[in-house]
Design an enzyme around this catalytic site. Sequence first.
Site, short mmCIF file in Angstrom:
data_model
loop_
_atom_site.label_atom_id
_atom_site.label_comp_id
_atom_site.label_asym_id
_atom_site.label_seq_id
_atom_site.Cartn_x
_atom_site.Cartn_y
_atom_site.Cartn_z
CG ASN A 1 -1.99 1.16 1.33
OD1 ASN A 1 -1.85 2.07 0.42
ND2 ASN A 1 -2.77 0.99 2.42
CD GLU B 1 -8.30 0.27 3.79
OE1 GLU B 1 -7.64 0.44 4.69
OE2 GLU B 1 -8.67 1.31 2.92
NE ARG C 1 -5.89 1.98 -0.60
CZ ARG C 1 -6.32 2.47 0.80
NH1 ARG C 1 -5.62 2.30 1.63
NH2 ARG C 1 -7.61 2.83 0.84
CB ILE D 1 -12.49 8.63 13.29
CG1 ILE D 1 -11.21 9.65 13.29
CG2 ILE D 1 -13.32 9.57 14.49
CD1 ILE D 1 -11.51 10.75 12.24
N GLY D 2 -13.77 5.81 13.44
CA GLY D 2 -14.88 4.91 13.78
C GLY D 2 -14.75 4.05 14.67
CG HIS E 1 -12.31 5.07 1.92
ND1 HIS E 1 -13.02 6.50 2.33
CD2 HIS E 1 -10.92 5.34 2.09
CE1 HIS E 1 -12.10 7.11 2.96
NE2 HIS E 1 -10.79 6.52 2.70
NE ARG F 1 -8.02 13.89 1.87
CZ ARG F 1 -7.93 12.50 1.64
NH1 ARG F 1 -9.10 12.11 0.89
NH2 ARG F 1 -7.31 11.82 2.28
P1 ADP Z 1 -5.57 6.41 7.74
O1 ADP Z 1 -6.77 6.93 7.07
O2 ADP Z 1 -4.59 7.27 7.49
O3 ADP Z 1 -5.10 4.85 7.23
P2 ADP Z 1 -6.68 5.72 10.29
O4 ADP Z 1 -7.90 4.81 9.89
O5 ADP Z 1 -5.72 4.93 11.24
O6 ADP Z 1 -5.81 6.49 9.27
O7 ADP Z 1 -7.38 6.94 10.99
C1 ADP Z 1 -6.30 7.72 11.50
C2 ADP Z 1 -7.37 8.83 12.66
O8 ADP Z 1 -7.97 7.95 13.50
C3 ADP Z 1 -6.49 9.85 13.20
O9 ADP Z 1 -6.28 10.95 12.46
C4 ADP Z 1 -7.09 10.33 14.30
O10 ADP Z 1 -8.09 11.19 14.35
C5 ADP Z 1 -8.09 8.89 14.56
N1 ADP Z 1 -7.89 8.23 15.77
C6 ADP Z 1 -6.74 7.20 15.98
N2 ADP Z 1 -7.03 6.94 17.48
C7 ADP Z 1 -8.21 7.38 17.68
C8 ADP Z 1 -8.68 7.39 19.26
N3 ADP Z 1 -8.29 6.62 20.40
N4 ADP Z 1 -9.67 8.25 19.60
C9 ADP Z 1 -10.10 8.99 18.50
N5 ADP Z 1 -9.86 9.08 17.24
C10 ADP Z 1 -8.52 8.39 16.91
#
Ligand code: ADP
Length: 392
Positions: free
Chosen positions: A9, A377, A92, A327-328, A180, A240
């Site tokens: 990736n 992924e 990817r 975040i999710g 995605h 963004r």
């Molecule tokens: P990418 O899209 O770069 O692969 P991720 O899916 O790992 O990134 O998501 C990264 C984001 O997840 C970070 O910018 C942060 O805002 C959020 N994040 C990571 N850990 C936590 C947490 N414990 N609580 C809230 N947000 C988090």
Amino acid sequence: MTGSLLVLNTGSSSIKFQVFALGRDGPERRLKGLLDGIRVHPHLEVKDEAGTVLLDKDLGDHAENVGAAVEHVLTFLQDALDDGGLVAIGHRVVHGGRRFEGPARITAETLAEIEALVPLAPLHQPNSIAPIRTIQALRPDLPQVACFDTVFHRGHAELADRFAIPEALDREGVRRYGFHGLSYAFIAERLRELDPELAGGRVVAAHLGSGASLCAIQEGRSIETTMGFTALDGLPMGTRPGRLDAGVILYLMQQGWDAKKIERMLYHECGLLGLSGVSNDVRELKASQDPRAGFALDYFAHRIAQETALLATSMGGIDGFVFTAGIGERSASIRANVAKRLAWLGMALDDEANGADAPLISSTDSRIVVRVIPTDEEAMIARQTLKVLDLG
Ligand code: ADP
């Protein structure tokens, strides 16, 4: 089948890679690696599946571009793999345009077609092509497969993918593609295992990472998604803006902004960072006392709720909601904030389950089933690669 599969990736300054051992029960993850700081301070870190660090090494200045960095990864793997070595590589690839409706084995013809899509994703597509070319030169014996972020969305109706612009531009490729897709394909498959009844219904999946989007998934298939022609559309993200009146861009051009300046602003200075002036990271915004940080988080949740209603309209209703990505999967407060705004649609969370990042977080009286499903992924790329090569 013995041997290993490498999943790559590749971004503009880093290569994430994973190695899967091929066994009778499908691909099994063995290594996770990150080569970052390409061009600046290249550094390679490799961990095993348990998280134990196997290698943590500065590469000096010997990785001046993505191609050279891939060479380092291959050299490391040559020494590290003792089970017959690599048998295939899955990549990817961000954009498959209209042409690719599934993952594709790399041939001279498919590579030319992937290259022809560079104008649609000038920042990202070249990063996918460079490692493919390097590996073709170093290991022409290794079969390579391109797995596209757009493919999961290829079955959309015209209503979902057209812009209301002249048809000639649509024929040129100016239309919605969505991204995605590897993450959503994984979520759709995982949901079939976890909750087959819900997987047969109408689900909004929310991939909320540094990039963020929603996808309407009906009976396991993408109906519509919030990212469009590029990964700038839809939800606000770390840096963004998401949906933006095209007139803003026109205004900036009339003020003398050139394409480079506009691009930098749109990709790096907007979203949670632009709104808060504090950070693009949800953890830092949560911890901040600055009222703009709270505003940014509310704005993010508000837009997720709004776009969910829009996607529910496309499906004629909504039975389930899935949170995934950084975040999710980890931010209970964002999930609660979104649920509060969708209470009118019948969404209610169990606070304790939500606080614990449990797999099922809706309350028993919620009309919408709400789940947290970690995305993967790389596992999706591994599965698609093995299928294309008939190794699975
Ligand atoms: P990418 O899209 O770069 O692969 P991720 O899916 O790992 O990134 O998501 C990264 C984001 O997840 C970070 O910018 C942060 O805002 C959020 N994040 C990571 N850990 C936590 C947490 N414990 N609580 C809230 N947000 C988090």
